[in-house]
Design a protein around this motif. Structure first.
Motif, PDB file in Angstrom:
ATOM      1  N   GLU A  34       0.827  -1.214   0.000  1.00 11.04           N
ATOM      2  CA  GLU A  34       0.000   0.000   0.000  1.00 11.04           C
ATOM      3  C   GLU A  34       0.861   1.264   0.000  1.00 11.04           C
ATOM      4  O   GLU A  34       0.583   2.214  -0.731  1.00 11.04           O
ATOM      5  N   ILE A  35       1.890   1.308   0.809  1.00 12.64           N
ATOM      6  CA  ILE A  35       2.760   2.488   0.859  1.00 12.64           C
ATOM      7  C   ILE A  35       3.451   2.688  -0.490  1.00 12.64           C
ATOM      8  O   ILE A  35       3.578   3.817  -0.963  1.00 12.64           O
ATOM      9  N   ALA A  36       3.903   1.605  -1.100  1.00 10.75           N
ATOM     10  CA  ALA A  36       4.558   1.710  -2.409  1.00 10.75           C
ATOM     11  C   ALA A  36       3.598   2.295  -3.438  1.00 10.75           C
ATOM     12  O   ALA A  36       3.977   3.185  -4.211  1.00 10.75           O
ATOM     13  N   ARG A  37       2.360   1.823  -3.448  1.00  6.92           N
ATOM     14  CA  ARG A  37       1.361   2.349  -4.398  1.00  6.92           C
ATOM     15  C   ARG A  37       1.093   3.829  -4.148  1.00  6.92           C
ATOM     16  O   ARG A  37       1.017   4.617  -5.088  1.00  6.92           O
ATOM     17  N   ARG A  38       0.948   4.212  -2.896  1.00  5.49           N
ATOM     18  CA  ARG A  38       0.649   5.610  -2.563  1.00  5.49           C
ATOM     19  C   ARG A  38       1.829   6.542  -2.817  1.00  5.49           C
ATOM     20  O   ARG A  38       1.642   7.721  -3.066  1.00  5.49           O
ATOM     21  N   SER A  39       3.040   6.014  -2.739  1.00  5.45           N
ATOM     22  CA  SER A  39       4.245   6.822  -2.939  1.00  5.45           C
ATOM     23  C   SER A  39       4.566   7.031  -4.412  1.00  5.45           C
ATOM     24  O   SER A  39       5.282   7.972  -4.762  1.00  5.45           O
ATOM     25  N   HIS A  40       4.069   6.157  -5.273  1.00  9.88           N
ATOM     26  CA  HIS A  40       4.374   6.220  -6.710  1.00  9.88           C
ATOM     27  C   HIS A  40       4.036   7.595  -7.280  1.00  9.88           C
ATOM     28  O   HIS A  40       3.003   8.139  -6.945  1.00  9.88           O
ATOM     29  N   PRO A  41       4.891   8.211  -8.087  1.00  6.79           N
ATOM     30  CA  PRO A  41       6.068   7.647  -8.733  1.00  6.79           C
ATOM     31  C   PRO A  41       7.361   7.802  -7.934  1.00  6.79           C
ATOM     32  O   PRO A  41       8.438   7.512  -8.445  1.00  6.79           O
ATOM     33  N   HIS A  42       7.268   8.225  -6.688  1.00  5.53           N
ATOM     34  CA  HIS A  42       8.461   8.327  -5.854  1.00  5.53           C
ATOM     35  C   HIS A  42       8.749   6.986  -5.190  1.00  5.53           C
ATOM     36  O   HIS A  42       7.845   6.187  -4.975  1.00  5.53           O
ATOM     37  N   GLU A  43      10.009   6.776  -4.852  1.00  3.97           N
ATOM     38  CA  GLU A  43      10.374   5.607  -4.061  1.00  3.97           C
ATOM     39  C   GLU A  43       9.975   5.853  -2.613  1.00  3.97           C
ATOM     40  O   GLU A  43       9.758   6.990  -2.206  1.00  3.97           O
ATOM     41  N   PHE A  44       9.864   4.780  -1.865  1.00  3.53           N
ATOM     42  CA  PHE A  44       9.758   4.907  -0.414  1.00  3.53           C
ATOM     43  C   PHE A  44      10.777   3.959   0.186  1.00  3.53           C
ATOM     44  O   PHE A  44      11.220   3.006  -0.446  1.00  3.53           O
ATOM     45  N   ALA A  45      11.173   4.230   1.428  1.00  2.00           N
ATOM     46  CA  ALA A  45      12.151   3.385   2.107  1.00  2.00           C
ATOM     47  C   ALA A  45      11.813   3.310   3.587  1.00  2.00           C
ATOM     48  O   ALA A  45      11.343   4.288   4.181  1.00  2.00           O
ATOM     49  N   ALA A  46      12.042   2.148   4.158  1.00  2.00           N
ATOM     50  CA  ALA A  46      11.844   1.938   5.588  1.00  2.00           C
ATOM     51  C   ALA A  46      12.761   0.794   6.019  1.00  2.00           C
ATOM     52  O   ALA A  46      13.277   0.050   5.182  1.00  2.00           O
ATOM     53  N   LEU A  47      12.938   0.675   7.308  1.00  2.00           N
ATOM     54  CA  LEU A  47      13.654  -0.474   7.853  1.00  2.00           C
ATOM     55  C   LEU A  47      12.635  -1.534   8.239  1.00  2.00           C
ATOM     56  O   LEU A  47      11.483  -1.219   8.549  1.00  2.00           O
ATOM     57  N   LEU A  48      13.059  -2.765   8.204  1.00  2.00           N
ATOM     58  CA  LEU A  48      12.224  -3.878   8.627  1.00  2.00           C
ATOM     59  C   LEU A  48      12.524  -4.185  10.087  1.00  2.00           C
ATOM     60  O   LEU A  48      13.685  -4.316  10.477  1.00  2.00           O
ATOM     61  N   GLU A  49      11.469  -4.294  10.877  1.00  2.00           N
ATOM     62  CA  GLU A  49      11.609  -4.628  12.292  1.00  2.00           C
ATOM     63  C   GLU A  49      11.300  -6.106  12.473  1.00  2.00           C
ATOM     64  O   GLU A  49      10.413  -6.648  11.802  1.00  2.00           O
ATOM     65  N   GLY A  50      12.036  -6.757  13.352  1.00  2.00           N
ATOM     66  CA  GLY A  50      11.763  -8.162  13.588  1.00  2.00           C
ATOM     67  C   GLY A  50      12.672  -8.737  14.642  1.00  2.00           C
ATOM     68  O   GLY A  50      13.297  -8.016  15.423  1.00  2.00           O
ATOM     69  N   ARG A  51      12.744 -10.059  14.626  1.00  2.00           N
ATOM     70  CA  ARG A  51      13.572 -10.754  15.601  1.00  2.00           C
ATOM     71  C   ARG A  51      13.991 -12.093  15.005  1.00  2.00           C
ATOM     72  O   ARG A  51      13.328 -12.638  14.134  1.00  2.00           O
ATOM     73  N   GLN A  52      15.077 -12.578  15.510  1.00  2.00           N
ATOM     74  CA  GLN A  52      15.536 -13.898  15.095  1.00  2.00           C
ATOM     75  C   GLN A  52      15.120 -14.904  16.148  1.00  2.00           C
ATOM     76  O   GLN A  52      15.347 -14.706  17.345  1.00  2.00           O
ATOM     77  N   GLU A  53      14.472 -15.980  15.699  1.00  2.00           N
ATOM     78  CA  GLU A  53      14.019 -17.058  16.572  1.00  2.00           C
ATOM     79  C   GLU A  53      14.723 -18.322  16.093  1.00  2.00           C
ATOM     80  O   GLU A  53      14.283 -18.951  15.129  1.00  2.00           O
ATOM     81  N   GLY A  54      15.841 -18.653  16.713  1.00  2.00           N
ATOM     82  CA  GLY A  54      16.647 -19.771  16.231  1.00  2.00           C
ATOM     83  C   GLY A  54      17.225 -19.424  14.874  1.00  2.00           C
ATOM     84  O   GLY A  54      17.875 -18.396  14.717  1.00  2.00           O
ATOM     85  N   GLU A  55      16.918 -20.237  13.867  1.00  2.00           N
ATOM     86  CA  GLU A  55      17.416 -19.980  12.514  1.00  2.00           C
ATOM     87  C   GLU A  55      16.375 -19.284  11.645  1.00  2.00           C
ATOM     88  O   GLU A  55      16.530 -19.192  10.437  1.00  2.00           O
ATOM     89  N   VAL A  56      15.282 -18.799  12.270  1.00  2.00           N
ATOM     90  CA  VAL A  56      14.209 -18.133  11.542  1.00  2.00           C
ATOM     91  C   VAL A  56      14.253 -16.634  11.844  1.00  2.00           C
ATOM     92  O   VAL A  56      14.274 -16.224  13.006  1.00  2.00           O
ATOM     93  N   LEU A  57      14.268 -15.831  10.775  1.00  2.00           N
ATOM     94  CA  LEU A  57      14.154 -14.384  10.907  1.00  2.00           C
ATOM     95  C   LEU A  57      12.696 -14.035  10.682  1.00  2.00           C
ATOM     96  O   LEU A  57      12.128 -14.362   9.636  1.00  2.00           O
ATOM     97  N   HIS A  58      12.067 -13.393  11.662  1.00  2.00           N
ATOM     98  CA  HIS A  58      10.636 -13.070  11.613  1.00  2.00           C
ATOM     99  C   HIS A  58      10.476 -11.554  11.526  1.00  2.00           C
ATOM    100  O   HIS A  58      10.811 -10.840  12.470  1.00  2.00           O
ATOM    101  N   VAL A  59       9.974 -11.072  10.387  1.00  2.00           N
ATOM    102  CA  VAL A  59       9.746  -9.641  10.167  1.00  2.00           C
ATOM    103  C   VAL A  59       8.345  -9.317  10.646  1.00  2.00           C
ATOM    104  O   VAL A  59       7.357  -9.864  10.149  1.00  2.00           O
ATOM    105  N   THR A  60       8.271  -8.378  11.623  1.00  2.00           N
ATOM    106  CA  THR A  60       6.998  -8.093  12.289  1.00  2.00           C
ATOM    107  C   THR A  60       6.514  -6.654  12.136  1.00  2.00           C
ATOM    108  O   THR A  60       5.411  -6.342  12.565  1.00  2.00           O
ATOM    109  N   GLY A  61       7.333  -5.764  11.558  1.00  2.00           N
ATOM    110  CA  GLY A  61       6.909  -4.373  11.454  1.00  2.00           C
ATOM    111  C   GLY A  61       7.848  -3.550  10.607  1.00  2.00           C
ATOM    112  O   GLY A  61       8.835  -4.052  10.041  1.00  2.00           O
TER     113      GLY A  61
END
Length: 144
Positions: A34-61
């Motif tokens: 949704e953010i990408a569509r609303r930002s078009h034709p400009h780029e948008f950028a953000a960091l991915l928030e998450g945590r590592q659970e063993g060998e799994v990286l879980h992106v949560t925000g």
């Protein structure tokens, strides 16, 4: 060799181990689209928030930092990232049909996290690509 980036220092301090699987919450992916569509034709950028659970990286925000965007690029001020926020990588859009990382993207990836998403126009799941900090393509799953 580039100096260690701020997010990478946080990962080192937090003792992150190798990742074998990446999962992204469906709410996060919906928001990215949704953010990408609303930002078009400009780029948008953000960091991915998450945590590592063993060998799994879980992106949560998403973490939004002060940034400058245009139809040619997006620049985030990663020095504004508060310590220990849970940043695990980044996401940004490309207003064209190509979701391959540029040289600038690869430089940013190498210094800022483990997992990176690029979403190209028309901003659908089919136009999302994921990369490691080395710029290697990587699979991920979207989970409820």
């Amino acid at each position: 060799m580039y100096p260690m980036g701020l997010v990478e220092k946080i990962f080192a301090l937090a003792g992150f181990k190798p990742v074998r699987r990446v999962v992204v919450d469906s709410e996060v992916m919906d928001e990215v689209l949704e953010i990408a569509r609303r930002s078009h034709p400009h780029e948008f950028a953000a960091l991915l928030e998450g945590r590592q659970e063993g060998e799994v990286l879980h992106v949560t925000g998403l973490i939004f930092l002060p940034s400058e965007t245009s139809d040619e690029g997006a620049v985030m001020d990663v020095l504004m990232l508060p310590p220990f926020t849970g940043a695990v990588g980044s996401v940004h859009s490309h207003p064209g049909p190509v979701n391959l990382p540029s040289a600038a993207d690869l430089h940013f990836f190498s210094k800022n996290g483990l997992f990176h998403l690029i979403i190209a126009h028309p901003y659908t799941m089919e136009t999302v690509a994921a990369y490691t900090r080395n710029g290697d393509p990587v699979d991920f799953e979207v989970v409820p």
